[in-house]
Scaffold this motif. Sequence first.
Motif, short mmCIF file in Angstrom:
data_model
loop_
_atom_site.label_atom_id
_atom_site.label_comp_id
_atom_site.label_asym_id
_atom_site.label_seq_id
_atom_site.Cartn_x
_atom_site.Cartn_y
_atom_site.Cartn_z
N GLY A 233 -9.91 2.56 2.48
CA GLY A 233 -9.67 3.60 3.48
C GLY A 233 -8.84 3.16 4.67
N THR A 234 -8.37 1.91 4.68
CA THR A 234 -7.63 1.42 5.87
C THR A 234 -6.11 1.48 5.70
N ALA A 235 -5.62 1.82 4.51
CA ALA A 235 -4.16 1.78 4.29
C ALA A 235 -3.64 3.06 3.64
N GLY A 236 -4.02 3.32 2.39
CA GLY A 236 -3.51 4.48 1.67
C GLY A 236 -3.83 5.79 2.36
N LYS A 237 -5.08 5.93 2.82
CA LYS A 237 -5.49 7.20 3.46
C LYS A 237 -4.75 7.45 4.77
N PRO A 238 -4.63 6.45 5.67
CA PRO A 238 -3.85 6.69 6.89
C PRO A 238 -2.38 7.05 6.59
N ILE A 239 -1.80 6.42 5.56
CA ILE A 239 -0.42 6.75 5.19
C ILE A 239 -0.34 8.21 4.73
N LEU A 240 -1.30 8.61 3.87
CA LEU A 240 -1.30 9.99 3.37
C LEU A 240 -1.52 10.99 4.51
N CYS B 136 0.85 -1.19 0.00
CA CYS B 136 0.00 0.00 0.00
C CYS B 136 0.88 1.24 0.00
N TRP B 137 0.35 2.34 -0.50
CA TRP B 137 1.21 3.51 -0.63
C TRP B 137 0.42 4.80 -0.69
N ALA B 138 1.15 5.89 -0.48
CA ALA B 138 0.60 7.24 -0.67
C ALA B 138 1.77 8.17 -0.96
N TYR B 139 1.49 9.23 -1.69
CA TYR B 139 2.55 10.21 -1.99
C TYR B 139 1.95 11.59 -2.11
N GLN B 140 2.79 12.60 -1.94
CA GLN B 140 2.40 13.96 -2.31
C GLN B 140 3.60 14.66 -2.92
N ILE B 141 3.33 15.37 -4.01
CA ILE B 141 4.36 16.11 -4.73
C ILE B 141 4.02 17.59 -4.65
N GLY B 142 5.01 18.38 -4.31
CA GLY B 142 4.80 19.82 -4.19
C GLY B 142 4.87 20.27 -2.74
N ARG B 143 4.54 21.52 -2.54
CA ARG B 143 4.64 22.13 -1.21
C ARG B 143 3.62 21.54 -0.25
N PRO B 144 4.05 21.16 0.97
CA PRO B 144 3.10 20.64 1.96
C PRO B 144 1.98 21.66 2.21
N GLY B 145 0.76 21.16 2.30
CA GLY B 145 -0.37 22.06 2.53
C GLY B 145 -1.03 22.54 1.25
N SER B 146 -0.26 22.53 0.16
CA SER B 146 -0.86 22.90 -1.14
C SER B 146 -0.20 22.06 -2.22
#
Length: 201
Positions: free
Chosen positions: A78-85, A54-64
């Motif tokens: 909703g039990t894996a990716g979302k908690p990681i994000l 399972c995975w999650a990522y964010q690219i760019g400035r935190p918060g936006s």
Amino acid sequence: MTRDYPVPAGYLERETEVKKSRFIARVAPVSSRDEVKVWLEQAHRDHPDARHICWAYQIGRPGSAAEAGMNDDGEPSGTAGKPILNVIQHKDMGDVLVMVVRYFGGIKLGAGGLVRAYAGAAESVLSAVERSVQQPMIPADVVMGFADEQPLRHWCEVHDAVLESVEYGASVRARVALPEHQADAFVAFCDAQKLDYDLER
């Protein structure tokens, strides 16, 4: 690409165990969806027998963040990716991918248990990884005489600037990338040395 927000300084892996299930969390810096794909393919090669990755990522400035994504990879929605994000977002870190590899230990954890396990695995690796912050850089072109090259190189070393290219002809042409906050110091240096420069602000 320059960033003035924290990003992971490199790759790191941490393992936790919850009721005989192994959770192997990996964090990696990413700046595009293609890089996310490469890291995920590597995780599947490294752990072909894992029940879930399972995975999650964010690219760019935190918060936006410019882009974010997540995947439960067969775990209940909703039990894996979302908690990681969620953990990533609370860590105030950008350009980051967290993957959690799960080897099932035979004991079901339930939805709440899964959320806690995946969030805990993400927390363990994100708390341990070192952060780096890159300052915004701006380019400048300099035309100078041969005798001016050494003073310019010295200025770059002292002020965390990068001499990206130097071309020799009738005069010397240099391309410099300098930290945004050093722009005034650069202008003062060039004026003092009587250098011909073009600074993109």
